[in-house]
Design an enzyme around this catalytic site. Structure first.
Site, PDB file in Angstrom:
ATOM      1  N   GLY A   1       0.826  -1.209   0.000  1.00  0.00           N
ATOM      2  CA  GLY A   1       0.000   0.000   0.000  1.00  0.00           C
ATOM      3  C   GLY A   1       0.852   1.246   0.000  1.00  0.00           C
ATOM      4  N   ASN A   2       0.219   2.379   0.281  1.00  0.00           N
ATOM      5  CA  ASN A   2       0.951   3.647   0.326  1.00  0.00           C
ATOM      6  C   ASN A   2       0.373   4.512   1.435  1.00  0.00           C
ATOM      7  OD1 ASN A   2      -1.148   5.548  -0.868  1.00  0.00           O
ATOM      8  ND2 ASN A   2      -1.017   3.959  -2.436  1.00  0.00           N
ATOM      9  N   ARG A   3       0.982   5.655   1.668  1.00  0.00           N
ATOM     10  CA  ARG A   3       0.645   6.462   2.835  1.00  0.00           C
ATOM     11  C   ARG A   3      -0.455   7.488   2.583  1.00  0.00           C
ATOM     12  NH1 ARG A   3       5.994   8.951   4.133  1.00  0.00           N
ATOM     13  NH2 ARG A   3       4.657  10.263   5.382  1.00  0.00           N
TER      14      ARG A   3
END
Ligand code: CTP
Ligand code: CA
Length: 225
Positions: free
Chosen positions: A33-35
């Protein structure tokens, strides 16, 4: 400061906004995923609603609550986001791709939880470019706005993305500082079109949403005259 809330300059528009960050499964309990928090896309969706637009909000894994006044579609992966966007694209007069979409997915998702077993290589395959597909499939007149999070050569990369993707505008964020951008309340950047660049100084994401919509209205007016 953005526009006053009472200005209903998006009446008659249907704004499709994507927000948050997609997740790609590795196994039943893990993902890549990412932030992205969802804050920027949510701020745009909420502001567009207040300014009179009908808003379709497609959200992936946001960490903050979605604005209650929008029609909400929740997705997890890049492919789910692509399907949701394509299903609703014909209704949109403006599309804002604020979501951080995974560029890759795991080629073979494990059906059981992976066990610790020395070094491991994950094979990744590319996801579809949703924004590119939007530009190809949109009805004539539908505005397409992309986002670009960059850590270097911010303006050049933004201009290159504008051309490569064939969108009407790219909101370029400098995410190298950590003070603004991903997972932050504040943001800064530039609004890049073929006519030029509007600098966006550091401000809250709510204020920045107002500024972005001011530019969308400006693009819309230029088109219809
Ligand atoms: N985007 C998309 N589909 C993808 C990847 C990105 O629609 N599979 C959209 C993002 O929502 C954003 C824009 O494309 O509005 C630019 O995303 P960005 O990650 O900056 O650009 P990429 O083309 O993926 O290039 P790179 O990550 O290599 O810089
Ligand atoms: Ca990318």
């Amino acid at each position: 400061e953005g526009q006053a809330e009472s200005i209903a300059d998006l009446v008659g528009e249907t704004v499709l906004v994507t927000a948050g960050g997609t997740r790609e499964a590795i196994d039943p309990v893990r993902f890549i995923g990412n932030r992205s928090s969802g804050r920027m896309g949510f701020a745009i969706a909420e502001a567009a609603s207040r300014r009179g637009a009908r808003v379709i909000l497609i959200s992936a894994n946001a960490v903050v609550a979605a604005p209650a006044i929008c029609e909400l579609v929740q997705v997890t992966t890049a492919e789910e986001m692509r399907e949701a966007v394509m299903q609703r694209l014909s209704e949109a007069t403006v599309v804002v791709m604020a979501a951080a979409v995974s560029d890759y997915r795991v080629a073979k998702v494990a059906t059981q939880k992976l066990k610790r077993n020395g070094a491991r290589v994950l094979e990744l395959e590319p996801t579809e470019d949703i924004l590119q597909e939007i530009v190809e499939r949109r009805r004539a007149g539908t505005l397409a706005i992309g986002f670009a999070a960059e850590t270097e050569n911010v303006l050049e990369n933004g201009r290159a993305k504008l051309e490569r993707k064939g969108v009407d505008a790219v909101v370029v964020n400098d995410v190298s500082s950590g003070e603004t951008g991903f997972d932050s309340e504040r943001n800064a950047g530039s609004f890049v079109t073929r006519e030029g660049v509007v600098e966006i100084p550091a401000m809250s994401k709510v204020q920045m949403a107002g500024l972005i919509l001011d530019q969308v209205v400006r693009l819309r007016v230029k088109r219809t005259v």
